[in-house]
Design a protein around this motif. Structure first.
Motif, short mmCIF file in Angstrom:
data_model
loop_
_atom_site.label_atom_id
_atom_site.label_comp_id
_atom_site.label_asym_id
_atom_site.label_seq_id
_atom_site.Cartn_x
_atom_site.Cartn_y
_atom_site.Cartn_z
N LEU A 133 -4.37 88.94 152.59
CA LEU A 133 -4.36 89.01 151.14
C LEU A 133 -3.30 88.08 150.57
O LEU A 133 -3.53 87.37 149.60
CB LEU A 133 -4.08 90.46 150.69
CG LEU A 133 -4.13 90.73 149.20
CD1 LEU A 133 -5.55 90.56 148.67
CD2 LEU A 133 -3.63 92.15 148.90
N THR A 134 -2.13 88.06 151.19
CA THR A 134 -1.04 87.17 150.77
C THR A 134 -0.01 87.10 151.87
O THR A 134 -0.06 87.86 152.84
CB THR A 134 -0.40 87.67 149.46
OG1 THR A 134 0.52 86.68 148.96
CG2 THR A 134 0.37 88.97 149.68
N ASN A 135 0.92 86.16 151.74
CA ASN A 135 2.04 86.07 152.68
C ASN A 135 3.26 85.57 151.94
O ASN A 135 3.19 85.26 150.75
CB ASN A 135 1.69 85.16 153.87
CG ASN A 135 1.37 83.75 153.44
OD1 ASN A 135 2.15 83.08 152.77
ND2 ASN A 135 0.18 83.27 153.82
N ASN A 136 4.38 85.49 152.62
CA ASN A 136 5.61 85.13 151.91
C ASN A 136 5.82 83.63 151.77
O ASN A 136 6.91 83.18 151.44
CB ASN A 136 6.84 85.78 152.55
CG ASN A 136 7.19 85.21 153.91
OD1 ASN A 136 6.31 85.03 154.75
ND2 ASN A 136 8.45 84.95 154.14
N SER A 137 4.74 82.87 151.97
CA SER A 137 4.77 81.44 151.62
C SER A 137 3.94 81.19 150.37
O SER A 137 3.75 80.06 149.96
CB SER A 137 4.22 80.59 152.77
OG SER A 137 5.11 80.59 153.85
N GLN A 138 3.42 82.28 149.77
CA GLN A 138 2.59 82.17 148.57
C GLN A 138 3.24 82.91 147.42
O GLN A 138 4.17 83.68 147.59
CB GLN A 138 1.20 82.76 148.84
CG GLN A 138 0.44 82.09 149.97
CD GLN A 138 -0.87 82.80 150.27
OE1 GLN A 138 -1.17 83.84 149.70
NE2 GLN A 138 -1.65 82.22 151.16
#
Length: 379
Positions: free
Chosen positions: A257-262
């Motif tokens: 769904l998301t990651n900490n680069s987004q």
């Protein structure tokens, strides 16, 4: 890089978050007089549902291939650091994202900077106390997980960011959830209350107008049970650091769904170099050499993914096949920087305080001064 406070094995539970599986006989053992640094056993409790609890912190790590820099990096030396010949003890948790440390050790980058480094397998919250007390000179640390201990007076500081990108939220492949904003009221599985992924993605939840300590049903599962809980429908999503965040997707049991680069929080470092305060005060040249060599290890890892994976597998830092480790490392972005970490600390603290983890009276500027160690590094 992995923070040692929330690392877990992917298929076996009971290991630190970000580790695939810690070896039974790690390359370096805690000295007998330091037996209190040994990693504690994970609880056997399969699942706990806890709402309105928010303690601990952390984020776990990452890298970007830096192609072409390896030759320059291995010939560069820290100004004023020559001939220090200092023995240092660095703690690690056995995580995939601790690659910069493994590389700097095995590629003799520490030696090039005049340092005799022993890396010591440990884990859990005690690693912070060990660094603060000087039992360890340094450790790779999740940025957010060190804020509270430093706020409370632990004698340690962060000197440089190492990488970002290894924290993820995943949902079932057929889930109707398309954004973080749709997680309101949903059960989210985590490895521990307040772990690195829970802490970081609480910032994304805040951005979506969601109170992370009241509007989310955080549920704790052992690392090897997170994917099964997702498949069964016990949780709507997993928030985890690698490999537990990525493996479900690689196995076709989840989509990211998301990651900490987004997103709006992508600029925040997850992993950093945590250095003992006494070392910083009494021997800043050694600290400078250590941090610079560590950063070179990060860039080398990004430029040499297959070799880095081989270091992790061959030396039993992780128990997984090399293709799996390479697949994980390729998703990271290695961009170590002391200057960038300094520029992000105050705003990161101010935003993180809104999660309720820090003292409500905390002054972000004052805490930033306690958190960051300025070693005069301009990169």
């Amino acid at each position: 890089m992995a923070d040692n406070d929330d690392q877990h094995a992917p298929e076996q539970g009971g290991e630190p978050d970000d580790a695939l599986t810690a070896p039974a006989d790690p390359p370096a053992q805690v000295d007998p007089e330091d037996e209190d640094l040994a990693a504690p056993a994970e609880p056997d409790t399969p699942a706990l549902s806890r709402r309105k609890l928010f303690a601990g912190a952390g984020i776990a790590a990452a890298v970007v291939a830096g192609g072409g820099l390896a030759a320059w990096l291995t010939t560069r030396r820290t100004p004023g650091a020559g001939g220090v010949n200092r023995a240092l003890k660095i703690g690690y948790g056995g995580g995939v994202c601790e690659a910069p440390l493994y590389v700097a050790h095995h590629e003799k980058i520490f030696e090039k900077h005049g340092l005799n480094v022993q890396i010591v397998k440990t884990g859990g919250d005690e690693i912070k106390d060990a660094v603060g007390a000087g039992k360890l000179d340094a450790a790779p640390g999740i940025f957010f997980s060190w804020l509270k201990p430093i706020e409370q007076g632990i004698d340690a500081k962060l000197a440089a960011g190492l990488h970002e990108g290894c924290l993820r939220i995943v949902v079932p492949p057929d889930s109707p959830i398309k954004s973080v904003a749709e997680l309101r009221g949903k059960p989210i599985g985590v490895g521990a209350i307040g772990d690195s992924a829970m802490s970081f993605f609480s910032l994304d939840l805040l951005d979506a107008g969601i109170n992370p300590s009241e509007d989310i049903d955080w549920r704790v599962f052992a690392a090897d049970q997170l994917t099964d809980a997702l498949v069964r429908g016990d949780i709507a999503a997993i928030a985890a650091s690698d490999p537990n965040g990525l493996l479900p997707t690689l196995k076709g049991k989840a989509r990211e769904l998301t990651n900490n680069s987004q997103g709006t929080n992508r600029q925040l470092y997850c992993c950093a170099t945590a250095i003992n305060g006494r070392l910083l005060r009494e021997d800043p040249d050694v600290a400078r050499a250590l941090v610079t060599a560590w950063a070179e290890g990060s860039r080398w890892a990004g430029a040499n993914i297959p070799q880095t994976a081989a270091i992790e597998v061959d030396n039993k830092y992780v128990a997984a096949d090399q293709p799996t480790i390479e697949a994980i490392l390729k998703t990271y972005g290695y961009n170590p920087s002391a200057a960038r970490l300094e520029s992000e600390i105050t705003s990161g603290i101010a935003k993180f305080a809104k999660t309720g983890y820090l003292d409500r009276k905390t002054d972000p500027n004052a805490l930033a001064g306690k958190v960051y160690a300025d070693l005069g590094l301009n990169w």
